[in-house]
Design an enzyme around this catalytic site. Structure first.
Site, PDB file in Angstrom:
ATOM      1  CG  HIS A  41      -2.127   0.928   0.956  1.00  0.00           C
ATOM      2  ND1 HIS A  41      -2.151   2.220   1.253  1.00  0.00           N
ATOM      3  CD2 HIS A  41      -3.226   0.688   0.663  1.00  0.00           C
ATOM      4  CE1 HIS A  41      -3.293   2.800   1.085  1.00  0.00           C
ATOM      5  NE2 HIS A  41      -4.089   1.722   0.630  1.00  0.00           N
TER       6      HIS A  41
ATOM      7  CG  ASP B  88      -8.747  -4.962  -2.859  1.00  0.00           C
ATOM      8  OD1 ASP B  88      -9.915  -4.786  -2.472  1.00  0.00           O
ATOM      9  OD2 ASP B  88      -8.261  -4.039  -3.593  1.00  0.00           O
TER      10      ASP B  88
HETATM   11  N1  ACO Z   1       3.968  -7.828  -4.660  1.00  0.00           N
HETATM   12  C1  ACO Z   1       5.359  -7.814  -4.778  1.00  0.00           C
HETATM   13  N2  ACO Z   1       5.982  -6.678  -4.354  1.00  0.00           N
HETATM   14  C2  ACO Z   1       5.293  -5.457  -4.302  1.00  0.00           C
HETATM   15  C3  ACO Z   1       3.871  -5.661  -3.868  1.00  0.00           C
HETATM   16  C4  ACO Z   1       3.394  -6.668  -3.854  1.00  0.00           C
HETATM   17  N3  ACO Z   1       1.846  -6.637  -3.881  1.00  0.00           N
HETATM   18  N4  ACO Z   1       3.569  -4.363  -3.548  1.00  0.00           N
HETATM   19  C5  ACO Z   1       4.938  -3.554  -3.596  1.00  0.00           C
HETATM   20  N5  ACO Z   1       5.997  -4.162  -4.044  1.00  0.00           N
HETATM   21  C6  ACO Z   1       7.067  -3.675  -4.005  1.00  0.00           C
HETATM   22  C7  ACO Z   1       7.287  -2.624  -5.070  1.00  0.00           C
HETATM   23  O1  ACO Z   1       7.636  -3.277  -6.494  1.00  0.00           O
HETATM   24  C8  ACO Z   1       8.663  -2.161  -4.588  1.00  0.00           C
HETATM   25  O2  ACO Z   1       9.758  -2.951  -4.848  1.00  0.00           O
HETATM   26  P1  ACO Z   1      11.163  -2.224  -5.011  1.00  0.00           P
HETATM   27  O3  ACO Z   1      11.232  -1.474  -3.935  1.00  0.00           O
HETATM   28  O4  ACO Z   1      11.996  -3.678  -5.256  1.00  0.00           O
HETATM   29  O5  ACO Z   1      10.939  -1.508  -6.487  1.00  0.00           O
HETATM   30  C9  ACO Z   1       8.341  -2.006  -3.179  1.00  0.00           C
HETATM   31  O6  ACO Z   1       7.638  -3.251  -2.713  1.00  0.00           O
HETATM   32  C10 ACO Z   1       7.628  -0.914  -2.547  1.00  0.00           C
HETATM   33  O7  ACO Z   1       6.571  -0.517  -3.236  1.00  0.00           O
HETATM   34  P2  ACO Z   1       5.758   0.999  -2.821  1.00  0.00           P
HETATM   35  O8  ACO Z   1       6.372   2.049  -3.325  1.00  0.00           O
HETATM   36  O9  ACO Z   1       5.491   0.688  -1.482  1.00  0.00           O
HETATM   37  O10 ACO Z   1       4.484   0.648  -3.529  1.00  0.00           O
HETATM   38  P3  ACO Z   1       3.751   1.625  -4.742  1.00  0.00           P
HETATM   39  O11 ACO Z   1       3.005   2.721  -3.636  1.00  0.00           O
HETATM   40  O12 ACO Z   1       4.266   2.269  -5.672  1.00  0.00           O
HETATM   41  O13 ACO Z   1       2.216   0.855  -4.962  1.00  0.00           O
HETATM   42  C11 ACO Z   1       0.432  -0.672  -4.758  1.00  0.00           C
HETATM   43  C12 ACO Z   1       1.390   0.433  -3.984  1.00  0.00           C
HETATM   44  C13 ACO Z   1       0.107  -0.282  -6.212  1.00  0.00           C
HETATM   45  C14 ACO Z   1      -0.802  -0.841  -3.955  1.00  0.00           C
HETATM   46  C15 ACO Z   1       1.413  -1.588  -4.654  1.00  0.00           C
HETATM   47  O14 ACO Z   1       1.598  -2.315  -3.378  1.00  0.00           O
HETATM   48  C16 ACO Z   1       0.652  -3.241  -5.434  1.00  0.00           C
HETATM   49  O15 ACO Z   1       0.793  -3.210  -6.598  1.00  0.00           O
HETATM   50  N6  ACO Z   1      -0.049  -3.935  -4.687  1.00  0.00           N
HETATM   51  C17 ACO Z   1      -0.310  -4.974  -5.359  1.00  0.00           C
HETATM   52  C18 ACO Z   1      -1.881  -4.584  -5.992  1.00  0.00           C
HETATM   53  C19 ACO Z   1      -3.010  -4.382  -4.495  1.00  0.00           C
HETATM   54  O16 ACO Z   1      -3.106  -5.186  -3.727  1.00  0.00           O
HETATM   55  N7  ACO Z   1      -3.652  -3.101  -4.933  1.00  0.00           N
HETATM   56  C20 ACO Z   1      -4.626  -2.774  -3.912  1.00  0.00           C
HETATM   57  C21 ACO Z   1      -4.204  -1.485  -3.115  1.00  0.00           C
HETATM   58  S1  ACO Z   1      -5.446  -1.270  -1.993  1.00  0.00           S
HETATM   59  C22 ACO Z   1      -6.633  -0.583  -2.715  1.00  0.00           C
HETATM   60  O17 ACO Z   1      -6.684  -0.072  -3.905  1.00  0.00           O
HETATM   61  C23 ACO Z   1      -7.878  -0.896  -2.051  1.00  0.00           C
END
Ligand code: ACO
Length: 370
Positions: free
Chosen positions: A255, A307
Site C-alpha cells: 500500500h 482487498d
Molecule cells: N507484491 C510484490 N512486491 C510489491 C507489492 C506486491 N503486492 N507491492 C509493492 N511491492 C514492491 C514494489 O515493487 C517495490 O519494490 P522495489 O522497492 O523492489 O521496487 C516495493 O515493494 C515498495 O513498493 P511501494 O512503493 O510501497 O508501492 P507503491 O506505492 O508504488 O504501490 C501498490 C502500491 C500499487 C498498492 C502496490 O503495493 C501493489 O501493486 N500491490 C498489489 C496490488 C494491490 O493489492 N492493490 C490494492 C491496493 S489497496 C486498494 O486499492 C484498495
C-alpha cells in the site's frame, strides 16, 4: 519562464488538495470524518456511514430514517440502461459493463437535480452491480425488495438467496470498509474530472475506470484467483517465494500509505474467521490466507491490504468473483461523490505541467518526399 517543480513519480508524498472526508496514516489508522474505521465497522450501518461521509456528521434517528428511505426510493434503475447492458458481449469484464451502465445512467438521468443525481448514483449502484451480472448470465433482472435492508437486499440480488442476519451484517461491514480512502487513484481521478465542472456521472464513470486496474480495486478479484490457484496453506510459502523471485506482484498486498498494517484488512480478517465459524465451514480458507500473509511479510515485509481479506469473505458469502470489484465500486462511489462536492467548494481546474523531452525544430517533410 517560472521554475517548474518536479513532482515525484506517482505523486508520492505530494498533497494536491485539502480534505475533511477521510485520512489514512502510515501508523495503520483510518478515519472517516474524524471517526475511526474500527468504531464505524463495529457500530455503524452502511446508510449511517454514507450519511456521515456525504454530510460530515452522524445523522439523528430522524435524519437517518429519511435518508435510508430516500436511498430505497432511488434504488430502481431505468430499464433503458439494462437495454444498454444487454448489448454488451457476455465475455466482457463486469467492471467494463458497470462503467458502461453508469455512463448510460448519466445519459438518461440528465433531467434531475444535481443533488438527486448524487443520491441516485449511490442508491442505484447495488441494483446495477447485481443486475449487470445477472443479465450477463442470462438471468432475470432482480428488483430491490423494499422490506429488506440495503445490505440484505444487495446480497440477495447478487446470490439469489435470502441471507441470514449475520451474513448481511458481515457483508455490510465490508461495504463500510470500502466506503472511502482519501486521495487514492480513483478519488483523485474523480476530483480531476470534477475540476472541469463535468457532471457527477462523468466523474464516477472515470472513477470506475481508475478503480478497475489490478493495482487498485481490481486487486480483490486477482487476490481471489491467487488463493484459488494456491489451494491450501501448505503450498502458500513456496508460491509466494516463487512469485516474488519472478519479480511478480502478490495481489492484495502492499500500500502507498500503510507500511505495516492496513486496519481494514485486519478487521476483514477477523470477520472472515467469524463468518467461517458461524457457517460451520472450517478454517481452511482462513489458514490459507494467514499462511500467504505470513510468507509475504517474511520475504517482502509487505502487509495485506483490504482487498486480500475482502476476496475470501465475499467468496464465503457465495458472491460471484466477477462482481468483487464492482461491489468495491458500489461502496466507494460514496467517497467519490463526497470528493466531487469537496472539489467544487474551492475549485481550480487541475492542469499540471510536463517536462518536454521530445525533439524540437524538426523540418516538416511532405508525404511524397518521405
Ligand atoms: N507484491 C510484490 N512486491 C510489491 C507489492 C506486491 N503486492 N507491492 C509493492 N511491492 C514492491 C514494489 O515493487 C517495490 O519494490 P522495489 O522497492 O523492489 O521496487 C516495493 O515493494 C515498495 O513498493 P511501494 O512503493 O510501497 O508501492 P507503491 O506505492 O508504488 O504501490 C501498490 C502500491 C500499487 C498498492 C502496490 O503495493 C501493489 O501493486 N500491490 C498489489 C496490488 C494491490 O493489492 N492493490 C490494492 C491496493 S489497496 C486498494 O486499492 C484498495
Amino acid at each position: 519562464m517560472a521554475e517548474m517543480l518536479r513532482a515525484p513519480k506517482g505523486l508520492d508524498g505530494v498533497a494536491v488538495a485539502d480534505t475533511g472526508i477521510a485520512k489514512s496514516d502510515a501508523d495503520g489508522t483510518l478515519i472517516y470524518r474524524g471517526y475511526t474505521i474500527r468504531d464505524l465497522f463495529e457500530m455503524s450501518t452502511f446508510e449511517e456511514s454514507t450519511y456521515l461521509i456525504l454530510y460530515g456528521k452522524l445523522p439523528s434517528r430522524g435524519e437517518l430514517e429519511e435518508f435510508a428511505a430516500k436511498l430505497r426510493r432511488y434504488s430502481l434503475v431505468p430499464h433503458n440502461v439494462y437495454e444498454l447492458v444487454r448489448a454488451i458481449p457476455h465475455e466482457a469484464h463486469q467492471m467494463d459493463v458497470l462503467r458502461t451502465a453508469v455512463s448510460g445512467l448519466g445519459a438518461t438521468e440528465g433531467g434531475i437535480s444535481s443533488e438527486e443525481q448524487k443520491l441516485s448514483i449511490i442508491a442505484q449502484m447495488p441494483t446495477l452491480v447485481a443486475n449487470c451480472y445477472r443479465l450477463n448470465r442470462g438471468m432475470e433482472i432482480a428488483e430491490p425488495d423494499p422490506s429488506l435492508s440495503l445490505s440484505a437486499n444487495y446480497l440477495y440480488m447478487l446470490t439469489g438467496r435470502r441471507p441470514d442476519a449475520f451474513e448481511s451484517w458481515a457483508f455490510e461491514r465490508m461495504l463500510i470498509l470500502y466506503l472511502e480512502h482519501d486521495l487514492n487513484a480513483s478519488a483523485f481521478t474523480v476530483r480531476v474530472v470534477a475540476s472541469t465542472l463535468a457532471d457527477v456521472y462523468s466523474a464516477c464513470t472515470a472513477g470506475l475506470a481508475a478503480l478497475k486496474g489490478p493495482l487498485h480495486g481490481g486487486a480483490n478479484e486477482a487476490a481471489m484467483q491467487m488463493l484459488l490457484a494456491i489451494g491450501s496453506a501448505d503450498r502458500a510459502r513456496a508460491y509466494v517465494q516463487e512469485t516474488l523471485a519472478r519479480r511478480e506482484k502478490i495481489m492484495g498486498f502492499g500500500h502507498r500509505v500503510y507500511k505495516t498494517v492496513d486496519p481494514r484488512s485486519q478487521l476483514a480478517k477477523r470477520l472472515l474467521r467469524e463468518l467461517l465459524e458461524k457457517e460451520g465451514k472450517g478454517l481452511d480458507t482462513y489458514r490459507l490466507c494467514e499462511a500467504v500473509e505470513n510468507a509475504v511479510w517474511e520475504f517482502k515485509k509487505l502487509p495485506s491490504n483490504v482487498d486480500f481479506y475482502a476476496a475470501p469473505l465475499f467468496a464465503t458469502l457465495g458472491i460471484p468473483i466477477q462482481t468483487f470489484t464492482p461491489i468495491f465500486a458500489s461502496s466507494r462511489v460514496v467517497g467519490w461523490v463526497a470528493h466531487y462536492d469537496e472539489q467544487l467548494v474551492d475549485n481550480r481546474i487541475y492542469r499540471p505541467d510536463a517536462i518536454y523531452k521530445g525533439e524540437k525544430g524538426l523540418k516538416y517533410v511532405p508525404l511524397d518526399e518521405r
